[in-house]
Motif scaffolding. Structure first.
Motif, PDB file in Angstrom:
ATOM      1  N   MET A  43       0.713  -1.131  -0.065  1.00 15.37           N
ATOM      2  CA  MET A  43       0.201   0.040  -0.096  1.00 15.37           C
ATOM      3  C   MET A  43       0.693   1.499  -0.040  1.00 15.37           C
ATOM      4  SD  MET A  43      -3.709   1.672   0.392  1.00 15.37           S
ATOM      5  CE  MET A  43      -4.240   0.451   1.409  1.00 15.37           C
ATOM      6  N   PHE A  44       0.983   1.665  -1.021  1.00 15.55           N
ATOM      7  CA  PHE A  44       1.672   3.058  -1.513  1.00 15.55           C
ATOM      8  C   PHE A  44       1.288   3.530  -1.889  1.00 15.55           C
ATOM      9  CE2 PHE A  44       4.801   5.472  -4.023  1.00 15.55           C
ATOM     10  CZ  PHE A  44       6.144   5.281  -2.751  1.00 15.55           C
ATOM     11  N   VAL A  45       0.820   5.361  -0.984  1.00 19.99           N
ATOM     12  CA  VAL A  45       0.795   5.998  -1.582  1.00 19.99           C
ATOM     13  C   VAL A  45       1.153   7.317  -0.854  1.00 19.99           C
ATOM     14  CG1 VAL A  45      -1.491   7.513  -0.822  1.00 19.99           C
ATOM     15  CG2 VAL A  45      -1.684   4.652   0.128  1.00 19.99           C
ATOM     16  N   HIS A  46       1.828   7.789  -1.798  1.00 14.78           N
ATOM     17  CA  HIS A  46       3.200   9.062  -1.723  1.00 14.78           C
ATOM     18  C   HIS A  46       3.123  10.248  -3.338  1.00 14.78           C
ATOM     19  CE1 HIS A  46       6.979  10.444  -0.996  1.00 14.78           C
ATOM     20  NE2 HIS A  46       7.650  10.346  -2.185  1.00 14.78           N
ATOM     21  N   GLY A  47       3.444  11.546  -2.421  1.00 15.93           N
ATOM     22  CA  GLY A  47       3.628  12.360  -3.353  1.00 15.93           C
ATOM     23  C   GLY A  47       2.390  13.316  -2.735  1.00 15.93           C
ATOM     24  N   GLY A  97       2.723  22.121  -5.990  1.00 19.86           N
ATOM     25  CA  GLY A  97       2.484  24.064  -5.226  1.00 19.86           C
ATOM     26  C   GLY A  97       2.668  23.773  -3.876  1.00 19.86           C
ATOM     27  N   GLN A  98       1.411  23.325  -3.336  1.00 15.91           N
ATOM     28  CA  GLN A  98       0.555  22.802  -2.166  1.00 15.91           C
ATOM     29  C   GLN A  98       1.298  21.916  -1.627  1.00 15.91           C
ATOM     30  OE1 GLN A  98      -1.274  25.749  -1.902  1.00 15.91           O
ATOM     31  NE2 GLN A  98      -1.031  26.064  -3.718  1.00 15.91           N
ATOM     32  N   PRO A 120     -13.855  16.670   1.977  1.00 13.62           N
ATOM     33  CA  PRO A 120     -13.015  17.867   2.873  1.00 13.62           C
ATOM     34  C   PRO A 120     -12.152  18.602   1.386  1.00 13.62           C
ATOM     35  CG  PRO A 120     -13.680  15.658   3.963  1.00 13.62           C
ATOM     36  CD  PRO A 120     -14.124  16.033   2.891  1.00 13.62           C
ATOM     37  N   ALA A 121     -12.119  19.363   1.322  1.00 13.15           N
ATOM     38  CA  ALA A 121     -10.855  19.813   0.346  1.00 13.15           C
ATOM     39  C   ALA A 121      -9.386  18.824   0.363  1.00 13.15           C
ATOM     40  CB  ALA A 121     -11.061  21.582   0.515  1.00 13.15           C
ATOM     41  N   HIS A 122      -9.249  18.843   1.613  1.00 15.20           N
ATOM     42  CA  HIS A 122      -7.600  18.759   2.231  1.00 15.20           C
ATOM     43  C   HIS A 122      -7.583  16.977   1.824  1.00 15.20           C
ATOM     44  CE1 HIS A 122      -9.815  17.024   6.179  1.00 15.20           C
ATOM     45  NE2 HIS A 122      -8.846  16.257   5.963  1.00 15.20           N
ATOM     46  N   TRP A 179       4.582  21.676 -13.538  1.00 17.43           N
ATOM     47  CA  TRP A 179       3.467  21.571 -13.537  1.00 17.43           C
ATOM     48  C   TRP A 179       2.524  21.810 -13.726  1.00 17.43           C
ATOM     49  CZ3 TRP A 179       3.690  15.828 -13.566  1.00 17.43           C
ATOM     50  CH2 TRP A 179       4.054  15.456 -13.143  1.00 17.43           C
ATOM     51  N   ILE A 180       1.341  21.186 -14.662  1.00 14.78           N
ATOM     52  CA  ILE A 180       0.009  22.414 -14.706  1.00 14.78           C
ATOM     53  C   ILE A 180      -1.618  21.569 -14.366  1.00 14.78           C
ATOM     54  CG2 ILE A 180      -1.460  22.818 -16.342  1.00 14.78           C
ATOM     55  CD1 ILE A 180       0.684  23.486 -18.105  1.00 14.78           C
TER      56      ILE A 180
END
Length: 457
Positions: free
Chosen positions: A11-15, A20-21, A172-174, A187-188
């Motif tokens: 279970m690799f969740v990364h980035g 930019g945020q 939720p936005a986050h 990145w665009i």
């Protein structure tokens, strides 16, 4: 991520959720899974067939008795099965474009749009969004409830998938991830798909946690609550159409209500990919080993080719058919070159489009005062209302959820595009600015045209 039985070996969740945020993704972050939505709708359709809410042998004529389709398509012969297995013998650019990029299309509008803006095609399988879009509209017409409400009640709640959403506004936005494209230097970023574009052919967000759970219930054909039934899972996965998707090694020769039936190294596989501007995803199920592999990347930067190699490596490893280490090493080593070629190809496509004689050399440089006459509201019966307004960087066009930039080329002619990565399309005004042409359509002004302003001296 990889599941096997009750375990989750990977279970690799990364980035980053948004380049930019500061927010980073985790197991609960919501990724848009695009056309993988079809596999969820397949299980819903099987469940509603079993319960009698919408039998799969229901025809379009039974939903819309007055529907007229272009020959040889026949509403009395096209069933819900045909729609979901992509054998409806229809094609359209209009519905696909509207629902993917512009706006929601109400179920009540489908008969008119199908009659006016579809074409007949040869019989057989042809993958597209159209069948699932029509199924969603047919379900709402028959029951008075949208597909999202049925999916929540009949699939997501019984399967205890609390982190799968059909409305981005409910998240939720986050926890929302943005989609991204690489221009070679930066990145665009593109915001999450709005609610009005979340349709039955591509309208779900999911967390890594729930994609793991989704794989498990499909591998076992068993719900923790007993519904949907094992029979519904079987029907949703059973091949119904002959497909033809192959790279010579990974062969997909069948399609069900929402899954490709594939094989690699003689191992039967269920698979569905998904892609949209700035995101790529896929899920692979390997019933023989009760294992599954799912990947979502919130970037479309040369991920497809890499993803296919990862699928092959997963199947080979999971079935013990030799080491896939060399394949993985090569896939990783080849990726920078793949990405470089993609970026170069996009750049060349833009340059080629801009070099065409029709643009007149891009010599027109009107002032903000001169471009005021092109501002206004325009309407097309097919695509809807388009607004042209003055933005901070020049003229902008808005069509539903779309936001596009206009670049002056020659008097009355603009190149329209969503970003610098996209080749400009012709956006041409009539001499009296009472209408304009774009996307093979005419938009007629519905407000008063501003008086012509002389060029600045």
């Amino acid at each position: 991520m990889i599941v096997q039985g009750d375990d989750t070996p990977l279970m690799f969740v990364h980035g980053l959720a948004h380049a930019g945020q500061p927010d980073r993704v985790d197991r609960t972050s919501q990724f848009y899974i695009a056309s993988q939505t079809k596999s969820f709708v397949a299980l819903l359709a099987a469940r509603l067939d079993e319960s009698g809410v919408l039998p799969l042998d229901t025809t379009l004529a039974q939903i819309w008795p007055q529907l007229i389709l272009p020959a040889p398509a026949d509403p009395t012969r096209i069933t819900m099965v045909d729609l979901l297995s992509h054998q409806e013998s229809l094609r359209t650019d209009t519905l696909n474009f509207l629902t993917a990029y512009v706006r929601a299309v109400p179920a009540a509008d489908y008969p008119d749009l199908l009659a006016r803006y579809t074409e007949g095609r040869s019989a057989g399988f042809r993958y597209s969004n159209l069948g699932d879009l029509i199924y969603g509209a047919a379900l709402e017409t028959r029951t008075g409830r949208p597909w999202q409400a049925w999916l929540q009640q009949e699939v997501l709640q019984p399967l205890r998938l609390d982190e799968v959403y059909s409305h981005s506004s409910a998240v939720p936005a986050h926890r929302l991830t943005w989609n991204h494209r690489w221009d070679g230097q930066a990145w665009i970023a593109y915001p999450p798909k709005p609610d009005e574009l979340m349709h039955a052919a591509g309208g779900l967000l999911a967390s890594s946690n729930d994609m793991a759970a989704w794989m498990r219930v499909n591998l076992r054909r068993r719900s923790p609550t007993g519904l949907p039934s094992a029979q519904s899972f079987e029907l949703a996965q059973r091949p119904l159409a002959k497909a033809n998707l192959s790279d010579g090694e990974f062969v997909c020769d069948g399609y069900s209500l929402g899954w490709y039936s594939c094989a690699y190294k003689h191992q039967p596989v269920l698979m569905h990919p998904g892609s949209y501007r700035g995101v790529v995803s896929f899920t692979v199920l390997l019933p023989a080993t009760e294992s599954g592999f799912s990947l979502v990347v919130n970037s479309d930067s040369a991920i497809e080719g890499l993803g296919l190699e990862l699928i092959k490596a997963f199947i080979g490893t999971a079935t013990g058919q030799g080491s896939e280490t060399e394949r993985l090493r090569k896939a990783v080593a080849d990726y920078p070159g793949r990405l470089e070629r993609l970026v170069a190809g996009r750049r060349e496509a833009v340059q080629k489009a801009r070099s065409e004689d029709a643009w007149g050399g891009w010599t027109w440089s009107p002032s903000r005062r001169e471009t005021k006459r092109y501002v206004g509201t325009f309407h097309s019966d097919r695509l809807g209302t388009l607004v042209v307004l003055q933005g901070a960087a020049g003229l902008e066009a808005r069509l539903g959820a779309m936001r596009l930039s206009l670049t002056p080329a020659s008097a009355g002619l603009f190149g329209i595009s969503e970003s610098a990565l996209d080749a400009p399309e012709v956006f041409r005004y009539a001499d009296d600015v009472g209408s304009l042409r774009w996307s093979d359509d005419t938009f007629t002004r519905v407000d008063a045209a501003p008086a012509k302003t002389p060029p600045d001296e």
